[in-house]
Design a protein around this motif. Structure first.
Motif, PDB file in Angstrom:
ATOM      1  N   PHE A  61     -28.367 -17.568  15.789  1.00  0.00           N
ATOM      2  CA  PHE A  61     -28.311 -18.718  15.065  1.00  0.00           C
ATOM      3  C   PHE A  61     -27.954 -19.541  13.723  1.00  0.00           C
ATOM      4  N   PHE A  62     -28.170 -18.612  12.796  1.00  0.00           N
ATOM      5  CA  PHE A  62     -28.088 -18.948  11.621  1.00  0.00           C
ATOM      6  C   PHE A  62     -26.425 -19.760  11.529  1.00  0.00           C
ATOM      7  N   TYR A  63     -25.517 -19.096  11.800  1.00  0.00           N
ATOM      8  CA  TYR A  63     -23.603 -19.033  11.822  1.00  0.00           C
ATOM      9  C   TYR A  63     -23.785 -20.670  13.254  1.00  0.00           C
ATOM     10  N   ALA A  64     -24.304 -20.606  13.951  1.00  0.00           N
ATOM     11  CA  ALA A  64     -24.196 -21.329  14.618  1.00  0.00           C
ATOM     12  C   ALA A  64     -24.248 -23.134  14.506  1.00  0.00           C
ATOM     13  N   VAL A  65     -25.453 -22.699  13.043  1.00  0.00           N
ATOM     14  CA  VAL A  65     -26.107 -24.708  12.912  1.00  0.00           C
ATOM     15  C   VAL A  65     -24.806 -24.266  11.735  1.00  0.00           C
ATOM     16  N   VAL A  66     -24.330 -23.601  11.049  1.00  0.00           N
ATOM     17  CA  VAL A  66     -23.549 -23.487  10.014  1.00  0.00           C
ATOM     18  C   VAL A  66     -21.582 -24.152  11.065  1.00  0.00           C
ATOM     19  N   ARG A  67     -21.419 -23.740  12.157  1.00  0.00           N
ATOM     20  CA  ARG A  67     -20.661 -23.673  12.770  1.00  0.00           C
ATOM     21  C   ARG A  67     -20.487 -25.248  13.433  1.00  0.00           C
ATOM     22  N   LEU A  68     -22.164 -25.418  13.260  1.00  0.00           N
ATOM     23  CA  LEU A  68     -22.012 -27.370  14.296  1.00  0.00           C
ATOM     24  C   LEU A  68     -21.657 -27.967  13.749  1.00  0.00           C
ATOM     25  N   SER A  69     -22.461 -27.972  11.829  1.00  0.00           N
ATOM     26  CA  SER A  69     -22.394 -28.590  10.883  1.00  0.00           C
ATOM     27  C   SER A  69     -20.565 -29.128  10.379  1.00  0.00           C
ATOM     28  N   ARG A  70     -20.537 -27.642  10.619  1.00  0.00           N
ATOM     29  CA  ARG A  70     -18.480 -27.727   9.941  1.00  0.00           C
ATOM     30  C   ARG A  70     -17.481 -28.264  11.153  1.00  0.00           C
ATOM     31  N   ARG A  71     -18.265 -28.643  11.951  1.00  0.00           N
ATOM     32  CA  ARG A  71     -17.298 -29.445  13.236  1.00  0.00           C
ATOM     33  C   ARG A  71     -17.582 -31.344  13.357  1.00  0.00           C
ATOM     34  N   PHE A  72     -18.714 -30.947  12.818  1.00  0.00           N
ATOM     35  CA  PHE A  72     -19.232 -32.716  12.293  1.00  0.00           C
ATOM     36  C   PHE A  72     -18.812 -33.081  11.580  1.00  0.00           C
ATOM     37  N   GLU A  73     -18.618 -31.687  10.954  1.00  0.00           N
ATOM     38  CA  GLU A  73     -18.384 -33.428   9.269  1.00  0.00           C
ATOM     39  C   GLU A  73     -16.241 -32.944   9.503  1.00  0.00           C
ATOM     40  N   GLY A  74     -15.625 -32.310  10.520  1.00  0.00           N
ATOM     41  CA  GLY A  74     -14.469 -32.804  10.742  1.00  0.00           C
ATOM     42  C   GLY A  74     -14.623 -33.698  11.544  1.00  0.00           C
ATOM     43  N   TRP A  75     -15.066 -34.311  12.595  1.00  0.00           N
ATOM     44  CA  TRP A  75     -15.363 -35.459  13.409  1.00  0.00           C
ATOM     45  C   TRP A  75     -15.836 -36.610  12.764  1.00  0.00           C
ATOM     46  N   LEU A  76     -16.640 -36.570  11.619  1.00  0.00           N
ATOM     47  CA  LEU A  76     -16.469 -37.783  10.900  1.00  0.00           C
ATOM     48  C   LEU A  76     -15.427 -37.891   9.923  1.00  0.00           C
ATOM     49  N   ALA A  77     -15.019 -36.843   9.229  1.00  0.00           N
ATOM     50  CA  ALA A  77     -14.106 -37.487   8.579  1.00  0.00           C
ATOM     51  C   ALA A  77     -13.674 -38.851   7.586  1.00  0.00           C
ATOM     52  N   LEU A  78     -15.412 -38.091   6.749  1.00  0.00           N
ATOM     53  CA  LEU A  78     -16.035 -39.092   5.199  1.00  0.00           C
ATOM     54  C   LEU A  78     -14.768 -40.092   4.639  1.00  0.00           C
ATOM     55  N   HIS A  79     -13.887 -39.160   4.355  1.00  0.00           N
ATOM     56  CA  HIS A  79     -13.271 -39.831   3.615  1.00  0.00           C
ATOM     57  C   HIS A  79     -11.925 -40.847   3.976  1.00  0.00           C
ATOM     58  N   ARG A  80     -11.403 -40.679   5.198  1.00  0.00           N
ATOM     59  CA  ARG A  80     -10.553 -41.334   6.096  1.00  0.00           C
ATOM     60  C   ARG A  80     -10.390 -42.661   6.503  1.00  0.00           C
ATOM     61  N   MET A  81      -9.767 -43.553   5.392  1.00  0.00           N
ATOM     62  CA  MET A  81     -10.165 -44.503   5.363  1.00  0.00           C
ATOM     63  C   MET A  81      -8.927 -45.596   5.677  1.00  0.00           C
ATOM     64  N   ARG A  82      -8.398 -46.457   6.032  1.00  0.00           N
ATOM     65  CA  ARG A  82      -7.406 -47.090   6.156  1.00  0.00           C
ATOM     66  C   ARG A  82      -6.361 -47.879   5.199  1.00  0.00           C
ATOM     67  N   GLY A  83      -7.681 -47.947   4.093  1.00  0.00           N
ATOM     68  CA  GLY A  83      -6.494 -48.550   3.255  1.00  0.00           C
ATOM     69  C   GLY A  83      -6.510 -47.398   1.938  1.00  0.00           C
ATOM     70  N   LEU A  84      -6.416 -46.001   2.695  1.00  0.00           N
ATOM     71  CA  LEU A  84      -5.340 -45.171   1.579  1.00  0.00           C
ATOM     72  C   LEU A  84      -4.272 -44.782   2.853  1.00  0.00           C
ATOM     73  N   SER A  85      -2.886 -43.768   1.835  1.00  0.00           N
ATOM     74  CA  SER A  85      -2.640 -43.822   2.753  1.00  0.00           C
ATOM     75  C   SER A  85      -2.902 -41.956   2.707  1.00  0.00           C
ATOM     76  N   ASP A  86      -2.903 -41.855   3.853  1.00  0.00           N
ATOM     77  CA  ASP A  86      -3.186 -40.423   3.314  1.00  0.00           C
ATOM     78  C   ASP A  86      -2.287 -39.424   4.496  1.00  0.00           C
ATOM     79  N   ALA A  87      -2.275 -38.222   3.900  1.00  0.00           N
ATOM     80  CA  ALA A  87      -1.371 -37.196   4.867  1.00  0.00           C
ATOM     81  C   ALA A  87      -2.439 -36.500   6.548  1.00  0.00           C
ATOM     82  N   ASP A  88      -3.780 -36.927   6.634  1.00  0.00           N
ATOM     83  CA  ASP A  88      -4.346 -36.722   8.156  1.00  0.00           C
ATOM     84  C   ASP A  88      -3.844 -37.053   8.644  1.00  0.00           C
ATOM     85  N   ASP A  89      -3.759 -35.879   9.235  1.00  0.00           N
ATOM     86  CA  ASP A  89      -2.979 -36.196  11.203  1.00  0.00           C
ATOM     87  C   ASP A  89      -4.251 -36.671  11.834  1.00  0.00           C
TER      88      ASP A  89
END
Length: 130
Positions: A61-89
């Motif tokens: 259960f603990f590692y399931a919470v860790v995996r879920l948190s990591r997946r949410f961070e990928g979904w959120l892409a906190l630092h992806r902005m229109r005004g920044l050129s980045d190499a994010d796919d």
């Protein structure tokens, strides 16, 4: 274009893009903070359950919470902005299997623009006599 630290510099953006990115960043920060609050509490509950049920050697259960948190961070892409050129796919599939936060925000913006256009079209010109 990169600065001497190797980070990407903002691409030329008008004031509207900067303000939009600021608002989106604030919303993403709030969502990230909420995720942290939930993850802290869920991880405590999960580790207690794992330890009490004898899963200390296999804390499922603990590692399931860790995996879920990591997946949410990928979904959120906190630092992806229109005004920044980045190499994010930006075409990479979302780790949660749903449109990522930026796509949802874009859909919301499109919806609001359509509604505003409809309202402007319905509004009659006060100088129009017909």
């Amino acid at each position: 274009m990169s600065n001497r630290n190797g980070s990407q510099l903002p691409v030329p953006a008008d004031r509207g893009v900067v303000i939009r990115d600021f608002i989106v960043f604030q919303v993403k920060l709030a969502a990230d903070g909420l995720k942290d609050f939930v993850a802290i509490n869920l991880s405590v509950v999960a580790i207690v359950i794992d330890l009490l049920t004898g899963r200390g050697r296999n804390p499922r259960f603990f590692y399931a919470v860790v995996r879920l948190s990591r997946r949410f961070e990928g979904w959120l892409a906190l630092h992806r902005m229109r005004g920044l050129s980045d190499a994010d796919d930006r075409t990479a599939p979302s780790p949660l299997g749903v449109p990522d936060a930026d796509k949802l925000i874009g859909q919301f913006e499109d919806h609001m623009e359509r509604k505003a256009s409809e309202m402007r079209a319905r509004r009659k010109d006060p100088w129009d006599s017909g």
